[in-house]
Scaffold this motif. Structure first.
Motif, PDB file in Angstrom:
ATOM      1  N   LYS A   5      -7.862 -15.416  -6.550  1.00  0.00           N
ATOM      2  CA  LYS A   5      -6.774 -14.485  -6.850  1.00  0.00           C
ATOM      3  C   LYS A   5      -5.574 -14.761  -5.969  1.00  0.00           C
ATOM      4  N   THR A   6      -4.405 -14.458  -6.521  1.00  0.00           N
ATOM      5  CA  THR A   6      -3.187 -14.626  -5.731  1.00  0.00           C
ATOM      6  C   THR A   6      -3.142 -13.556  -4.654  1.00  0.00           C
ATOM      7  N   THR A   7      -2.280 -13.774  -3.687  1.00  0.00           N
ATOM      8  CA  THR A   7      -2.091 -12.787  -2.624  1.00  0.00           C
ATOM      9  C   THR A   7      -1.656 -11.452  -3.222  1.00  0.00           C
ATOM     10  N   SER A   8      -0.729 -11.493  -4.167  1.00  0.00           N
ATOM     11  CA  SER A   8      -0.253 -10.250  -4.797  1.00  0.00           C
ATOM     12  C   SER A   8      -1.387  -9.523  -5.507  1.00  0.00           C
ATOM     13  N   GLU A   9      -2.237 -10.255  -6.215  1.00  0.00           N
ATOM     14  CA  GLU A   9      -3.373  -9.623  -6.909  1.00  0.00           C
ATOM     15  C   GLU A   9      -4.336  -8.991  -5.916  1.00  0.00           C
ATOM     16  N   ARG A  10      -4.595  -9.670  -4.798  1.00  0.00           N
ATOM     17  CA  ARG A  10      -5.489  -9.102  -3.786  1.00  0.00           C
ATOM     18  C   ARG A  10      -4.899  -7.828  -3.195  1.00  0.00           C
ATOM     19  N   ILE A  11      -3.591  -7.816  -2.989  1.00  0.00           N
ATOM     20  CA  ILE A  11      -2.927  -6.625  -2.450  1.00  0.00           C
ATOM     21  C   ILE A  11      -3.002  -5.487  -3.458  1.00  0.00           C
ATOM     22  N   THR A  28      -2.561   3.605   3.167  1.00  0.00           N
ATOM     23  CA  THR A  28      -1.511   3.066   4.033  1.00  0.00           C
ATOM     24  C   THR A  28      -1.368   1.563   3.829  1.00  0.00           C
ATOM     25  N   THR A  29      -0.202   1.051   4.175  1.00  0.00           N
ATOM     26  CA  THR A  29       0.009  -0.392   4.043  1.00  0.00           C
ATOM     27  C   THR A  29      -0.896  -1.160   5.014  1.00  0.00           C
ATOM     28  N   ARG A  30      -1.194  -0.571   6.155  1.00  0.00           N
ATOM     29  CA  ARG A  30      -2.112  -1.232   7.097  1.00  0.00           C
ATOM     30  C   ARG A  30      -3.509  -1.346   6.483  1.00  0.00           C
ATOM     31  N   ALA A  31      -4.001  -0.272   5.855  1.00  0.00           N
ATOM     32  CA  ALA A  31      -5.325  -0.310   5.224  1.00  0.00           C
ATOM     33  C   ALA A  31      -5.340  -1.291   4.051  1.00  0.00           C
ATOM     34  N   ILE A  32      -4.256  -1.325   3.297  1.00  0.00           N
ATOM     35  CA  ILE A  32      -4.154  -2.272   2.177  1.00  0.00           C
ATOM     36  C   ILE A  32      -4.238  -3.698   2.717  1.00  0.00           C
ATOM     37  N   ALA A  33      -3.480  -3.968   3.769  1.00  0.00           N
ATOM     38  CA  ALA A  33      -3.469  -5.308   4.364  1.00  0.00           C
ATOM     39  C   ALA A  33      -4.864  -5.695   4.853  1.00  0.00           C
ATOM     40  N   ASP A  34      -5.550  -4.782   5.525  1.00  0.00           N
ATOM     41  CA  ASP A  34      -6.895  -5.066   6.026  1.00  0.00           C
ATOM     42  C   ASP A  34      -7.848  -5.393   4.889  1.00  0.00           C
ATOM     43  N   LEU A  35      -7.837  -4.572   3.851  1.00  0.00           N
ATOM     44  CA  LEU A  35      -8.760  -4.782   2.729  1.00  0.00           C
ATOM     45  C   LEU A  35      -8.422  -6.050   1.944  1.00  0.00           C
ATOM     46  N   GLY A  37      -7.052  -8.666   3.202  1.00  0.00           N
ATOM     47  CA  GLY A  37      -7.181  -9.830   4.069  1.00  0.00           C
ATOM     48  C   GLY A  37      -5.853 -10.529   4.335  1.00  0.00           C
ATOM     49  N   VAL A  38      -4.792  -9.734   4.453  1.00  0.00           N
ATOM     50  CA  VAL A  38      -3.456 -10.284   4.725  1.00  0.00           C
ATOM     51  C   VAL A  38      -2.826  -9.508   5.883  1.00  0.00           C
ATOM     52  N   THR A  42       3.042  -9.435   5.139  1.00  0.00           N
ATOM     53  CA  THR A  42       2.905 -10.073   3.821  1.00  0.00           C
ATOM     54  C   THR A  42       3.107  -9.050   2.702  1.00  0.00           C
ATOM     55  N   ILE A  43       2.630  -7.850   2.896  1.00  0.00           N
ATOM     56  CA  ILE A  43       2.820  -6.785   1.910  1.00  0.00           C
ATOM     57  C   ILE A  43       4.305  -6.502   1.741  1.00  0.00           C
ATOM     58  N   PHE A  44       4.996  -6.340   2.838  1.00  0.00           N
ATOM     59  CA  PHE A  44       6.427  -6.034   2.765  1.00  0.00           C
ATOM     60  C   PHE A  44       7.214  -7.205   2.179  1.00  0.00           C
ATOM     61  N   ARG A  45       6.808  -8.426   2.486  1.00  0.00           N
ATOM     62  CA  ARG A  45       7.483  -9.600   1.951  1.00  0.00           C
ATOM     63  C   ARG A  45       7.272  -9.705   0.431  1.00  0.00           C
TER      64      ARG A  45
END
Length: 194
Positions: A5-11, A28-35, A37-38, A42-45
Motif C-alpha cells: 500500500k502507498t503511504t497515503s493509503e496506510r495513513i 490524533t495525528t500522532r496516533a495515526i502516524a504510529d499506526l 508506521g510513518v 509525513t501526514i502533514f506533508r
C-alpha cells in the motif's frame, strides 16, 4: 498493514481504524502516524491536516461505487427500473461509509468539518437525481414537479431505511431490504409517472 500500500493509503486506513474506535476528536495525528508506521510530518506533508485525511477517506471508501456512473451510463429510461438501480448503488455506497456516517451523528456539532465532508454524499446524489429527473421529464416520462424536492424525497426514503436498519437492525421491518426498496420505489415511481 499491507506493505504494498502507498503511504497515503496506510495513513487513511490508520485514520479509519482509529476513528471507529476513538471518534474524530480522539483520533490524533500522532496516533495515526504510529499506526501507519510513518512520521507525523509525513501526514502533514501528504494531507495537511486531519480534515483533509477525513475528506480523502471518504473518497477512498467510495472509490468503487460511483453513483454518477449509474445515472449517466446504466439507465434504461424506465423510472422504476432506474430508481431501483440507483437505490441499490446508493445503499452499497452508504454501507461502505457506515462508520463515518454514524460517527458524524455521534459527534454532530462538535466537529463541523466532519459534517461538511459527510454532507457531500447526498449533495452529489441530489444533483445527479435532479439531472436524471429533468431528462425523464423532457422525455415525457415524468410529471411536472419540483425536481429537487423529489430528489430529496428519494434520498430521504433510502437514507431513512439505512438509519433505521443501522440502529434497530431488522427489529422494525421484517422484510428484506430488496422487498422494502421494491415496494417503496414502485409507489414512488407511480406517483411521478404521467
Amino acid at each position: 498493514m499491507n506493505e504494498m500500500k502507498t503511504t497515503s493509503e496506510r495513513i487513511i486506513e490508520a485514520f479509519l481504524e482509529l476513528l471507529r474506535t476513538y471518534g474524530y476528536k480522539g483520533t490524533t495525528t500522532r496516533a495515526i502516524a504510529d499506526l501507519a508506521g510513518v512520521n507525523e510530518v509525513t501526514i502533514f506533508r501528504n494531507f495537511g491536516n486531519k480534515k483533509k485525511i477525513m475528506e480523502k477517506s471518504v473518497a477512498y471508501l467510495s472509490r468503487n461505487i460511483v453513483i454518477d456512473e449509474l445515472v449517466h451510463e446504466e439507465m434504461a429510461w424506465d423510472l422504476e427500473h432506474d430508481l431501483l438501480l440507483i437505490a441499490d448503488g446508493y445503499h452499497r455506497y452508504i454501507e461502505n461509509m457506515k462508520d463515518l456516517i454514524l460517527i458524524s451523528f455521534r459527534e454532530a456539532g462538535m466537529f463541523p468539518e466532519l459534517n461538511e465532508t459527510i454532507a457531500l454524499i447526498p449533495k452529489q446524489l441530489k444533483e445527479d437525481l435532479v439531472l436524471y429527473f429533468t431528462k425523464m421529464y423532457n422525455k415525457g416520462k415524468l410529471i411536472e414537479t419540483d425536481m429537487e424536492a423529489q430528489a430529496m424525497n428519494f434520498i430521504w426514503l433510502n437514507f431513512g431505511y439505512f438509519l433505521s436498519n443501522s440502529r434497530f437492525d431488522e427489529n422494525i421491518f421484517s422484510n428484506s431490504k430488496q422487498d422494502f426498496l421494491k415496494y417503496s420505489i414502485q409507489l414512488f415511481a407511480r406517483g411521478l409517472t404521467p
